[in-house]
Design an enzyme around this catalytic site. Sequence first.
Site, short mmCIF file in Angstrom:
data_model
loop_
_atom_site.label_atom_id
_atom_site.label_comp_id
_atom_site.label_asym_id
_atom_site.label_seq_id
_atom_site.Cartn_x
_atom_site.Cartn_y
_atom_site.Cartn_z
N HIS A 150 3.94 70.81 -61.19
CA HIS A 150 3.16 71.11 -62.16
C HIS A 150 2.34 71.50 -61.04
O HIS A 150 1.50 71.21 -60.58
CB HIS A 150 2.54 70.72 -63.60
CG HIS A 150 3.51 70.29 -65.08
ND1 HIS A 150 3.25 70.91 -65.86
CD2 HIS A 150 4.96 70.42 -64.80
CE1 HIS A 150 3.83 70.16 -66.77
NE2 HIS A 150 4.74 70.22 -65.73
N TYR A 188 -5.70 69.79 -71.12
CA TYR A 188 -7.19 68.99 -72.20
C TYR A 188 -8.06 69.98 -72.87
O TYR A 188 -8.72 70.46 -72.12
CB TYR A 188 -7.39 68.24 -70.72
CG TYR A 188 -6.55 66.99 -70.28
CD1 TYR A 188 -6.12 67.88 -69.17
CD2 TYR A 188 -6.63 66.01 -70.41
CE1 TYR A 188 -5.44 66.22 -67.75
CE2 TYR A 188 -5.87 65.09 -69.53
CZ TYR A 188 -4.96 65.73 -68.79
OH TYR A 188 -4.43 64.75 -67.95
N PRO A 240 -6.17 56.35 -69.88
CA PRO A 240 -5.24 57.53 -69.34
C PRO A 240 -5.43 59.28 -69.53
O PRO A 240 -4.44 59.06 -69.20
CB PRO A 240 -4.58 57.50 -70.97
CG PRO A 240 -5.08 57.30 -71.78
CD PRO A 240 -6.53 56.99 -71.30
N LYS A 291 -4.20 57.80 -64.19
CA LYS A 291 -3.63 57.33 -63.04
C LYS A 291 -2.86 56.31 -63.22
O LYS A 291 -2.88 55.78 -62.34
CB LYS A 291 -5.28 56.71 -62.34
CG LYS A 291 -5.81 58.28 -61.88
CD LYS A 291 -5.87 58.54 -60.50
CE LYS A 291 -5.95 60.40 -61.04
NZ LYS A 291 -5.08 60.96 -59.80
N TYR A 342 -7.02 64.69 -59.50
CA TYR A 342 -5.94 64.70 -60.21
C TYR A 342 -4.78 64.32 -59.43
O TYR A 342 -3.90 63.62 -59.98
CB TYR A 342 -6.58 66.15 -60.72
CG TYR A 342 -5.36 66.31 -62.39
CD1 TYR A 342 -5.33 65.04 -63.52
CD2 TYR A 342 -4.53 65.93 -62.55
CE1 TYR A 342 -5.08 65.40 -64.56
CE2 TYR A 342 -2.88 65.98 -63.78
CZ TYR A 342 -3.72 66.10 -64.44
OH TYR A 342 -3.05 65.51 -65.51
C1 PHB Z 1 1.65 61.87 -70.99
O1 PHB Z 1 1.93 62.75 -70.74
O2 PHB Z 1 1.40 61.45 -71.67
C2 PHB Z 1 0.02 61.94 -70.89
C3 PHB Z 1 -0.43 62.87 -69.55
C4 PHB Z 1 -1.47 62.88 -69.26
C5 PHB Z 1 -1.99 62.16 -69.44
C6 PHB Z 1 -1.68 61.45 -70.09
C7 PHB Z 1 -1.09 61.28 -70.48
O3 PHB Z 1 -3.40 62.31 -69.37
#
Ligand code: PHB
Length: 392
Positions: free
Chosen positions: A72, A200, A292, A296, A384
Site C-alpha cells: 500500500h 482511519y 494498535p 507498530k 507510519y
Molecule cells: C489490522 O489490519 O488488523 C490493523 C491495521 C492497521 C492498524 C491496526 C490493525 O493500525
Amino acid sequence: MRTQIAIIGAGPAGLMLSHLLHLQGIESVVLETRDQQAVESTIRAGVLEQGTVDLLNQTGLGERMRKEGTQHHGIRLAFGGQQHRIDLTELTDRAITVYAQHEVLKDMIAARQAVAGQLYFEVEDVKLKELDGDRPQVHYRHNGQQQRLDCDFIIGCDGFHGISRAAMPGGLRQDYTRVYPFGWFGILVEAPPSSDELIYARHPRGFALISTRSPGVQRMYFQCDPAENVDQWSDDRIWNELESRLENHDGWSLKKGRIFQKNVVGMRSFVTEPMRCKRLLLAGDAAHIVPPTGAKGLNLAMADVCLLSQALDEFYRHKSWRRLDSYSDDALQRVWRAEHFSWWMTNMLHTHQDDSAFQQRLQLSELQYTVRSRSAMTMLAENYVGSPFQMM
Ligand code: PHB
Ligand code: APR
C-alpha cells in the site's frame, strides 16, 4: 540440555530472533507455552513496515508475503464526511505491506522446522534461574518431563503477560503505563475490499478502521468500551455502527459480508526500562506495548530482535559486550518514537466520553492540519512507514 541462547516465547520476536541467530551460526532453543496451531491462528494486526518487509526478504522468509501480501502506498484519514489521502510513498519513498501477523508466524515456524531448529510448543511451568551468574538456566516441563536448559543468555520474548519481565530485579526496573478508556471491536468479514487503502476514521460516535487481509477477507474495527461483550452485537448492529462512523459525502460505501470472527482488543501504552539486566534481555511485547492505532507492535518486535541478533553476533564473534551494553538504549529510541506516534494517532482519532466541545474542536483542527500541511503529512507518513532497521 545446553544451548547458547534460550528464547522464551514463539511470537514474532522469539521466532525471528531464533531465525536470525541460526543464520549467524548461533544456536538457540525456543520455548512456547501454547500449541503450534494456537500460535499460527491467533488473529493480530497485519501492517508491515518496509523495514520488516526488507528483513523478511533478506533472510529468506519473504516468498509467500511477496505473493499474498499487498503493498500500500497510502492511507486515508476520514472525518467530517470526507476522506483525505496521505501519500506515503510520495512523502517518504517508502511503503507498507498488508500481510497478516499469523501468516508471518507460519512462515517463520516453517523455516525453523525446515532446518530442525529447536522449537518446543506446549511447555509448562517455565522458570528463569541463576540470573545473577554467568550460566543462567531455564527450568520447564515438556511432555510431562522436568527439563533444565543451561545457556549463555535468556531472551524474554514472551509478550506482555509473560514471566521474563517479572524476573528482572524490581529495583532496577522502571515501568511507564497508560491504559486507554476504550478498546477496539474487531471483525473479520468475508467480502471484497471496501477500499484499496486503509481508512482511519474519526466520527463523533468514535473511531473506525477499515483494513484488509486478502481479496476475500476484510478486517474492520470500531472503538468500543474495553469491557464490551461481543455477544451483545448482532451483525446488523455492527454494520449500522460502522456505517454511521464511516458516513461520507464522497459516494464511498462499505462492502458488507458474512462476519466470521468478533473480538475486543484492549488499548495500552507500556514501556519497561531497561530492557536488559546482566544475561536476561527483553524484546517485543515483553518490554513494550503500543495501542494498535499506529500499527507498530509487530514492527517494533522485529526491530528489537534485529538489534539483538547483531549484539549477540558481536559478543560471540569478537567477545565484545559493547552492543549488548547499548542494546536497551538503542532499542528504546525506536520504542519511544513509536510510543509517541501511537499515542498521538490514538488521541487524534478517538473520542472520549468526557471530551468538552472545546477539545472536540481542537481534535478536528489537528486532523485538518494533518491532511493540509505537507510537513504534518510527512510527519505522519515518516512515522507510519517507520525508519529503516539497522542491518548488519
Ligand atoms: C489490522 O489490519 O488488523 C490493523 C491495521 C492497521 C492498524 C491496526 C490493525 O493500525
Ligand atoms: N513461556 C513460554 N512462552 C510464553 C510464556 C511463558 N511463560 N508466556 C507467554 N508465552 C508466549 C505466548 O504464548 C506468545 O506466543 O510468548 C509469545 C509472545 O508473543 P507475542 O505476544 O506475540 O509477543 P512478541 O513476539 O513480542 O510480538 C509482538 O505480536 O502479539 C503481537 O500485538 C503484538 O504485534 C505485536 C507483536
